[in-house]
Design an enzyme around this catalytic site. Structure first.
Site, short mmCIF file in Angstrom:
data_model
loop_
_atom_site.label_atom_id
_atom_site.label_comp_id
_atom_site.label_asym_id
_atom_site.label_seq_id
_atom_site.Cartn_x
_atom_site.Cartn_y
_atom_site.Cartn_z
N LYS A 98 0.84 -1.19 0.00
CA LYS A 98 0.00 0.00 0.00
C LYS A 98 0.89 1.25 0.00
CE LYS A 98 -4.41 -1.32 2.07
NZ LYS A 98 -4.36 -2.71 1.59
N ASP A 132 -0.97 -1.58 -4.43
CA ASP A 132 -2.38 -1.71 -4.08
C ASP A 132 -3.07 -0.36 -4.22
OD1 ASP A 132 -4.64 -2.99 -3.31
OD2 ASP A 132 -3.96 -3.51 -1.30
N GLN A 161 -9.84 -0.77 -8.97
CA GLN A 161 -11.10 -1.17 -8.34
C GLN A 161 -12.27 -0.90 -9.30
OE1 GLN A 161 -10.29 -0.19 -3.73
NE2 GLN A 161 -10.00 1.55 -5.06
N ARG A 182 -4.26 -5.73 -11.88
CA ARG A 182 -5.10 -6.64 -11.08
C ARG A 182 -6.42 -5.94 -10.80
NH1 ARG A 182 -2.38 -8.25 -5.78
NH2 ARG A 182 -3.24 -6.31 -4.94
N LYS A 185 -12.95 -5.75 -6.99
CA LYS A 185 -14.23 -5.03 -6.98
C LYS A 185 -14.16 -3.77 -6.15
CE LYS A 185 -16.99 -9.10 -8.02
NZ LYS A 185 -18.11 -9.99 -7.64
N GLY A 186 -13.44 -3.78 -5.04
CA GLY A 186 -13.32 -2.59 -4.19
C GLY A 186 -13.89 -2.84 -2.81
N ALA A 187 -13.23 -2.28 -1.80
CA ALA A 187 -13.62 -2.61 -0.42
C ALA A 187 -13.60 -1.41 0.52
CB ALA A 187 -12.68 -3.69 0.12
N HIS A 229 -13.45 -13.94 -5.76
CA HIS A 229 -13.87 -15.28 -5.36
C HIS A 229 -15.20 -15.65 -6.01
CE1 HIS A 229 -11.28 -13.80 -2.05
NE2 HIS A 229 -10.76 -14.99 -2.18
N ARG A 290 -12.72 -4.89 6.46
CA ARG A 290 -13.05 -4.77 5.04
C ARG A 290 -13.32 -6.14 4.42
NH1 ARG A 290 -9.10 -0.49 5.29
NH2 ARG A 290 -7.46 -1.82 4.45
N ARG A 291 -12.61 -7.17 4.88
CA ARG A 291 -12.88 -8.52 4.37
C ARG A 291 -14.29 -8.96 4.75
NH1 ARG A 291 -8.89 -6.90 2.93
NH2 ARG A 291 -10.39 -6.22 1.38
#
Length: 310
Positions: A98, A132, A161, A182, A185-187, A229, A290-291
């Site tokens: 990051k 990132d 994202q 990469r 979707k974004g978080a 996923h 966030r996960r």
């Protein structure tokens, strides 16, 4: 955006809550679903196990928004040491970093120099450094860092994202560089004028950008990587890659450690290049929230994991 997702993303910014939960054994036990341990050795051991199963790895030390130059420089030195450890162990693993962890908020020049050093070292051992993407206010600075580092090093990629409305234009602007991109979707919690509030819109944007990058890969002008996923989405991407005649090496799927591990192995066995993002470190709270926000149903998994075995 659902209420549960909104609350989880707000919680991710609470320093008080982070400090409270880091002290709780039950919280540390729950987070182990998503990370093998808090130190680099645990992450390297996980990378070795994944290699034995035919999968690659992306390693990241958890942390963000450093406030002191010395702290940012220590993060860089940690990652340089990690790359040395990868070389010693013969592991082909990438890094994901990051910019704010490397001091973007402190001194942009320091952050850029650190990225140059990391990309140079990664190139020497056959790895790549993924830059990132963080919240929307950091996008322009992060893209500029990528352009500057990519001008001198090939062993660098950028995360974009798809829930951000600007991302299609960013992809087109980057394609002349022959980039490694990469898609995720974004978080983060973003306003509706900046990011799609509906998951269906984000999914459509993801697929459209995936197809654009796969087409470019067929021309030799990009390495597309898909961080998701969503197996239905992966299936459609795979069909498109097959229709374009792309080789296994021309694109990748990245998934998180501890999520759909059986499916990761099945994809690998069926001929898809899979890398697993292995996170480690003590500063896990914002990342963990966030996960959970990405899929609030995971809260039920966490609750069940805290119950004693029957």
């Amino acid at each position: 955006m659902s209420l549960s997702r909104t609350l989880l993303l707000r919680a991710s910014r609470s320093r008080w809550l982070a400090e409270q939960l880091r002290r709780r054994r039950f919280a540390r036990r729950a987070v182990r679903r998503f990370m093998p341990g808090e130190d680099a050795d645990a992450a390297l051991d996980a990378a070795a196990e994944l290699r034995a199963a035919g999968m690659g790895t992306v390693l990241t030390q958890l942390g963000e928004r450093t406030t002191r130059r010395e702290e940012a420089e220590a993060v860089r030195e940690h990652y340089l040491g990690l790359l040395d450890a990868l070389g010693r162990r013969g592991l082909s693993a990438d890094l994901s970093v990051k910019p704010t962890h490397l001091g973007l908020d402190v001194d942009r020049a320091v952050c850029e120099r650190s990225l140059h050093r990391l990309a140079a070292r990664a190139g020497e051992i056959g790895s790549r450094v993924w830059i990132d993407m963080e919240e929307a206010p950091y996008v322009d600075a992060t893209l500029e860092l990528f352009r500057r580092v990519r001008a001198e090093h090939e062993a660098v990629g950028i995360c974009l994202q798809t829930y951000l409305r600007r991302t299609p234009a960013d992809v087109e602007a980057l394609l002349p560089l022959g980039p490694a991109i990469r898609l995720v979707k974004g978080a983060y919690a973003e306003p509706a004028e900046v990011a799609y509030p509906r998951k269906a819109d984000t999914d459509r944007a993801f697929l459209a950008l995936a197809e654009r990058l796969l087409e470019r890969a067929g021309e030799g002008g990009a390495l597309p990587v898909f961080g998701t996923h969503d197996l239905g989405l992966v299936g459609r991407i795979r069909e498109r890659a097959g229709a374009l005649g792309l080789s296994r090496e021309a694109w990748e799927v990245h998934m998180l450690y501890g999520i759909r591990a059986a499916e990761q192995r099945a994809l690998t066995g069926s001929g898809v290049t899979v890398r697993v993002l292995v996170s480690y470190g003590a500063n896990w709270f914002p990342w963990y929230m966030r996960r959970l926000a990405e899929r609030p149903a995971n809260l039920w998994f966490v609750a069940r994991s805290l119950l004693p075995a029957p």
